[in-house]
Design an enzyme around this catalytic site. Structure first.
Site, PDB file in Angstrom:
ATOM      1  N   ARG A 155     -25.131   0.077   5.191  1.00  0.00           N
ATOM      2  CA  ARG A 155     -26.512   0.249   5.682  1.00  0.00           C
ATOM      3  C   ARG A 155     -27.487  -1.050   4.706  1.00  0.00           C
ATOM      4  NH1 ARG A 155     -27.242   7.225   5.604  1.00  0.00           N
ATOM      5  NH2 ARG A 155     -25.268   7.337   7.153  1.00  0.00           N
ATOM      6  N   ARG A 179     -22.332   0.546   1.469  1.00  0.00           N
ATOM      7  CA  ARG A 179     -22.705  -0.654   2.026  1.00  0.00           C
ATOM      8  C   ARG A 179     -23.052  -1.677   3.261  1.00  0.00           C
ATOM      9  NH1 ARG A 179     -16.279  -0.438   0.011  1.00  0.00           N
ATOM     10  NH2 ARG A 179     -16.338  -1.376  -2.404  1.00  0.00           N
ATOM     11  N   PRO A 181      -4.897   6.131  -1.682  1.00  0.00           N
ATOM     12  CA  PRO A 181      -5.123   5.819  -0.494  1.00  0.00           C
ATOM     13  C   PRO A 181      -5.909   7.616  -0.169  1.00  0.00           C
ATOM     14  CG  PRO A 181      -2.770   5.761  -0.090  1.00  0.00           C
ATOM     15  CD  PRO A 181      -3.364   5.413  -1.574  1.00  0.00           C
ATOM     16  N   VAL A 228     -10.923  11.218  -4.786  1.00  0.00           N
ATOM     17  CA  VAL A 228     -11.319  10.056  -5.298  1.00  0.00           C
ATOM     18  C   VAL A 228      -9.608   8.513  -4.944  1.00  0.00           C
ATOM     19  CG1 VAL A 228     -12.453   8.310  -5.846  1.00  0.00           C
ATOM     20  CG2 VAL A 228     -13.313  10.227  -5.449  1.00  0.00           C
ATOM     21  N   ASP A 286     -18.529   3.190   1.674  1.00  0.00           N
ATOM     22  CA  ASP A 286     -18.175   1.749   3.445  1.00  0.00           C
ATOM     23  C   ASP A 286     -19.804   2.144   4.344  1.00  0.00           C
ATOM     24  OD1 ASP A 286     -15.424   1.641   3.116  1.00  0.00           O
ATOM     25  OD2 ASP A 286     -15.820   3.667   2.841  1.00  0.00           O
ATOM     26  N   HIS A 292     -10.538   5.223   5.380  1.00  0.00           N
ATOM     27  CA  HIS A 292     -10.828   4.428   3.894  1.00  0.00           C
ATOM     28  C   HIS A 292     -10.110   3.744   4.128  1.00  0.00           C
ATOM     29  CE1 HIS A 292     -13.110   2.740   0.710  1.00  0.00           C
ATOM     30  NE2 HIS A 292     -11.958   3.587  -0.117  1.00  0.00           N
ATOM     31  N   ARG A 308       0.562  -1.032   0.044  1.00  0.00           N
ATOM     32  CA  ARG A 308      -0.113  -0.296   0.033  1.00  0.00           C
ATOM     33  C   ARG A 308       0.882   1.399  -0.329  1.00  0.00           C
ATOM     34  NH1 ARG A 308      -2.502   2.327   3.688  1.00  0.00           N
ATOM     35  NH2 ARG A 308      -4.331   3.388   3.604  1.00  0.00           N
TER      36      ARG A 308
END
Length: 316
Positions: free
Chosen positions: A157, A155, A125, A122, A152, A179, A92
């Site tokens: 909910r 996702r 990372p 967006v 997220d 995130h 990462r």
């Protein structure tokens, strides 16, 4: 939805996330004008052509684009999706280093042609890149922030709605923090309708246990990996959630969304971009300082901040 008259959205990066964002914005009517910018001329022009061919069916939005910076001019919102994808075996941090360099060289150019825009990052990372981009540009933190955990949260909910037997819009819960791997749900504030999450039950839907909620949180955190394993990238849901953020800005909605601006003494955290419930409007994103955490959530929040600070420090 009423947006800024003659509003313009530019999406930077014509890969799967950028073109999905432009597609979602066109279909939803998120902005009056949509532009797609990418240094890969052929790719950008092909995506624009494909999108333009469908504008008979998307209402009043129009689409332009290409590899000339002039397409960005006059933007009210710039969504940045450009960057390298994570390769197998690449860490990462390595990916962050590549994308940080891309962003650092690109931001001054974008600011030159769209000096008054709100910038939404967006590219992953996204939290770390937001800190570096904000430092590089000197923009006020409300005007440059990451899409953060808006996806997220969606996702989360969706999974809770499936389990509880209600519509997604009836679930009130947030994912906050990074995130990524250190994100976590604010269970202390999670409700279905007005009912606290652990108290919810209806016929065929028994109460949820703490262990079950923990499993759901892990499913949310790892959701992207599952999608990437099957199809190589996540693009539709992030495209839709990015378009939704754009609408909150262009419509001056003052909508509460868990986006990720650089924080200034938010529960003791400064100089790191983390997702917290924020008011998103035409002036950008402002964290809601009155958001309360219980003790374990506060600990997780600081853990998330420390993890991201370490990554940002390695890249400076």
């Amino acid at each position: 939805m009423s947006v800024i008259e003659n509003s313009k959205l530019t999406v930077v990066g014509a890969g799967s996330v950028g073109s999905s964002t432009a597609y979602a914005a066109l279909i939803r009517g998120s902005a009056r004008h949509v532009a797609l910018y990418d240094i890969a001329t052929e790719r950008a022009e092909a995506e624009v052509l494909d999108l333009a061919h469908g504008t008979q069916f998307t209402g009043s939005s129009d689409i332009i684009g290409g590899s000339d910076l002039s397409v960005v001019e006059g933007s009210h919102v710039v969504v940045i999706t450009a960057g390298a994808k994570q390769n197998p075996g690449q860490t990462r941090i390595e990916l962050a280093g590549v994308n940080a360099n891309i962003l650092k060289s690109m931001m001054p150019q974008l600011l030159e042609v769209a000096p008054n825009a709100i910038y939404v990052i967006v590219t992953n990372p996204c939290d770390v890149l937001t800190v570096l981009a904000q430092e590089a540009t000197g923009l006020p933190p409300e005007r440059i922030f990451a899409s953060g955990t808006v996806l997220d949260t969606s996702r989360l909910r969706w999974l809770l709605a499936q389990r509880a037997g209600v519509s997604t819009s009836s679930v009130h819960a947030y994912i906050v923090g990074e995130h990524g791997d250190t994100e976590f749900p604010l269970w202390s504030h999670a409700t279905i309708g007005t009912v606290p999450i652990l108290d919810w039950q209806t016929a065929g839907h028994p109460p949820m246990s703490v262990e079950e909620l923990d499993e759901i949180a892990v499913d949310v955190r790892d959701a992207a990996y599952k999608v990437i394993q099957g199809k190589g990238a996540t693009n539709y849901a992030i495209g839709l959630s990015s378009a939704r953020i754009v609408e909150a800005i262009l419509g001056d909605e003052h909508a509460v969304m868990p986006v990720s601006p650089v924080l200034d003494d938010f529960h003791g955290v400064s100089g790191v971009a983390l997702s917290v419930p924020s008011i998103v409007s035409a002036s950008g994103a402002v964290p809601i300082r009155e958001t309360t955490f219980n003790d374990s959530e506060l600990e997780l929040f600081h853990h998330s901040a420390d993890a991201l600070r370490a990554v940002a420090d390695e890249l400076r």
